[in-house]
Design a protein around this motif. Sequence first.
Motif, PDB file in Angstrom:
ATOM      1  N   PHE A 190       0.821  -1.211   0.000  1.00 28.87           N
ATOM      2  CA  PHE A 190       0.000   0.000   0.000  1.00 28.87           C
ATOM      3  C   PHE A 190       0.857   1.264   0.000  1.00 28.87           C
ATOM      4  O   PHE A 190       0.456   2.297  -0.528  1.00 28.87           O
ATOM      5  CB  PHE A 190      -0.943   0.011   1.199  1.00 28.87           C
ATOM      6  CG  PHE A 190      -1.950  -1.115   1.208  1.00 28.87           C
ATOM      7  CD1 PHE A 190      -2.132  -1.924   0.103  1.00 28.87           C
ATOM      8  CD2 PHE A 190      -2.724  -1.363   2.335  1.00 28.87           C
ATOM      9  CE1 PHE A 190      -3.054  -2.958   0.100  1.00 28.87           C
ATOM     10  CE2 PHE A 190      -3.657  -2.385   2.353  1.00 28.87           C
ATOM     11  CZ  PHE A 190      -3.811  -3.189   1.233  1.00 28.87           C
ATOM     12  N   LYS A 191       2.034   1.177   0.597  1.00 31.17           N
ATOM     13  CA  LYS A 191       2.951   2.311   0.585  1.00 31.17           C
ATOM     14  C   LYS A 191       3.580   2.474  -0.804  1.00 31.17           C
ATOM     15  O   LYS A 191       3.787   3.601  -1.283  1.00 31.17           O
ATOM     16  CB  LYS A 191       4.051   2.107   1.633  1.00 31.17           C
ATOM     17  CG  LYS A 191       5.017   3.272   1.769  1.00 31.17           C
ATOM     18  CD  LYS A 191       6.038   2.995   2.874  1.00 31.17           C
ATOM     19  CE  LYS A 191       7.039   4.131   3.004  1.00 31.17           C
ATOM     20  NZ  LYS A 191       8.039   3.866   4.082  1.00 31.17           N
ATOM     21  N   ASN A 194       0.667   4.243  -5.330  1.00 27.86           N
ATOM     22  CA  ASN A 194      -0.089   5.454  -5.015  1.00 27.86           C
ATOM     23  C   ASN A 194      -1.537   5.287  -5.493  1.00 27.86           C
ATOM     24  O   ASN A 194      -1.969   5.879  -6.477  1.00 27.86           O
ATOM     25  CB  ASN A 194       0.563   6.665  -5.680  1.00 27.86           C
ATOM     26  CG  ASN A 194       0.018   7.972  -5.149  1.00 27.86           C
ATOM     27  OD1 ASN A 194      -0.351   8.068  -3.972  1.00 27.86           O
ATOM     28  ND2 ASN A 194      -0.063   8.974  -6.000  1.00 27.86           N
ATOM     29  N   TYR A 211      -0.021   6.056   3.819  1.00 31.61           N
ATOM     30  CA  TYR A 211      -1.190   5.813   2.961  1.00 31.61           C
ATOM     31  C   TYR A 211      -2.524   5.944   3.695  1.00 31.61           C
ATOM     32  O   TYR A 211      -3.585   5.717   3.121  1.00 31.61           O
ATOM     33  CB  TYR A 211      -1.103   4.430   2.301  1.00 31.61           C
ATOM     34  CG  TYR A 211      -0.994   3.268   3.263  1.00 31.61           C
ATOM     35  CD1 TYR A 211      -2.122   2.733   3.885  1.00 31.61           C
ATOM     36  CD2 TYR A 211       0.235   2.672   3.548  1.00 31.61           C
ATOM     37  CE1 TYR A 211      -2.028   1.661   4.753  1.00 31.61           C
ATOM     38  CE2 TYR A 211       0.340   1.605   4.415  1.00 31.61           C
ATOM     39  CZ  TYR A 211      -0.789   1.099   5.018  1.00 31.61           C
ATOM     40  OH  TYR A 211      -0.690   0.039   5.888  1.00 31.61           O
ATOM     41  N   LYS A 212      -2.481   6.335   4.960  1.00 31.77           N
ATOM     42  CA  LYS A 212      -3.706   6.408   5.762  1.00 31.77           C
ATOM     43  C   LYS A 212      -4.766   7.294   5.124  1.00 31.77           C
ATOM     44  O   LYS A 212      -5.972   6.983   5.144  1.00 31.77           O
ATOM     45  CB  LYS A 212      -3.372   6.921   7.174  1.00 31.77           C
ATOM     46  CG  LYS A 212      -4.566   6.982   8.107  1.00 31.77           C
ATOM     47  CD  LYS A 212      -4.169   7.519   9.482  1.00 31.77           C
ATOM     48  CE  LYS A 212      -3.323   6.518  10.236  1.00 31.77           C
ATOM     49  NZ  LYS A 212      -3.064   6.965  11.632  1.00 31.77           N
ATOM     50  N   ARG A 214      -5.450   7.777   2.086  1.00 36.69           N
ATOM     51  CA  ARG A 214      -6.073   7.226   0.876  1.00 36.69           C
ATOM     52  C   ARG A 214      -6.611   5.809   1.104  1.00 36.69           C
ATOM     53  O   ARG A 214      -6.879   5.090   0.149  1.00 36.69           O
ATOM     54  CB  ARG A 214      -5.091   7.257  -0.305  1.00 36.69           C
ATOM     55  CG  ARG A 214      -3.724   6.690  -0.027  1.00 36.69           C
ATOM     56  CD  ARG A 214      -2.782   6.900  -1.226  1.00 36.69           C
ATOM     57  NE  ARG A 214      -1.419   6.484  -0.936  1.00 36.69           N
ATOM     58  CZ  ARG A 214      -0.961   5.243  -1.048  1.00 36.69           C
ATOM     59  NH1 ARG A 214      -1.781   4.284  -1.446  1.00 36.69           N
ATOM     60  NH2 ARG A 214       0.299   4.958  -0.775  1.00 36.69           N
ATOM     61  N   MET A 215      -6.765   5.448   2.373  1.00 40.14           N
ATOM     62  CA  MET A 215      -7.324   4.132   2.705  1.00 40.14           C
ATOM     63  C   MET A 215      -8.725   4.276   3.274  1.00 40.14           C
ATOM     64  O   MET A 215      -9.035   5.248   3.978  1.00 40.14           O
ATOM     65  CB  MET A 215      -6.430   3.385   3.697  1.00 40.14           C
ATOM     66  CG  MET A 215      -6.928   1.967   3.982  1.00 40.14           C
ATOM     67  SD  MET A 215      -5.722   0.949   4.852  1.00 40.14           S
ATOM     68  CE  MET A 215      -6.607  -0.624   4.874  1.00 40.14           C
TER      69      MET A 215
END
Length: 435
Positions: A190-191, A194, A211-212, A214-215
């Motif tokens: 996830f990191k 993008n 990535y918080k 966009r989660m």
Amino acid sequence: MADGLDMFCYQCSQTAKGTGCTVSGVCGKKPTVARLQDNLIFTMKGISAYNYNANVLGKKDPEIDAFLTKGLYTTLTNVNFDVNDLVALALEAGKVSVDVMRLLKDAHIEAYGEPQPVEVKVGAQEGPAIIVTGHDLKALEELLKQVEGTDIKVYTHSEMLPAHGYPGLNKYENLAGQLGGAWHDQRTVFKKYNAAIVGTSNCVLPALDAYKERMFTMDVAKLEGVKTVEDYDFSEVIECAKSLGSLEPEELTTITTGWSAGAIVEHAEKIKELVLDGKISRFFVVGGCDKAAKHNDYYREFVKNLPQDTVILTLACGKYKFNDLDLGDIEGIPRLLDVGQCNDTIVAVDVALALCDLFDMELNELPLTIVLSWMEQKAAAVLWALLYLGKTDMWLGPVLPAWCNDDIISVLVENYNLTPTTGDAIADIKTIMGE
């Protein structure tokens, strides 16, 4: 059993010293009773996960709900101190596990068709992206409906990989491929990419700051500081994906999934011929949960070193230890058959039962060995499902469940010949093959 607490219980006001009963319960509960109660709770947690996903698709069974109520009630303080009855309840939980897995599998097939073998692209492609992890196929379907007509590519992660095999999901052009492997690589994956991310069920990890923002999670899955999708409205997820722009394309590889029971049984006569001609010597089911531990590499070594005349069925995220291996085929029958999610354990059961009919043999007479890896509570439900069906001679690893003590392990070994993996894959193969 390893040194440590033989039991721990702090569920009532009688708790020793107000902290916890660690030798024997003040109520009179013995360590084996406490551990069997824990085992029952863990198995019911697994049943609940399958049951929840079936309920989402409109499938319910009052007998499953009734067992969950009875089983939880049994674990209250001062209700059941009977070891034999708790073992019987564990086997009953195994029956319910079979029932709930079949309920869920039937729901998936009714909604999306029976899976068919399909090659899945692995790696990033050009275009904005959404990564979907977890187990909830309905969530994936609703997302795919909402991105139709856009250039957004939807990628599966971990246990969502088998979605590609369902005709009712594979028909969507936006379903692009797979990124990453088992659940525990999500922070790295996830990191790296993008993309917007959706966690649909269990197997999420607390999100990194990288990535918080966009989660998103949904239903029972919740993470601190992460937005929640309500009522399958993915509009914010879609806008997030658009705002992030395109992924950088990578060199693609492929993996195959979608081997349903029906797809395998279509080749029954060929399989029978190959077995009778001595070209297939044994079937293996190698699968279960994966985890980020070096000793789980055992399963890659195990599969890589199996004789060339063996066929391997795999399922759940444990397959990511070896599903990139090119094991070839035996006269057109692939040696590695991915039958799906942990939710699809019933497929392996149905294939085994079909083999029983094909060769007119009982389950334990088949040249079939089951090698399980376990991580969490759904694996307990799967184990007791197989024990309920009477399957013996299974192998379990990489470590034994911590809630088992010597008494419980002795029962499983003596009654079912359950064997711990040794950590030496080649030695274990030789033992299984009778060398």
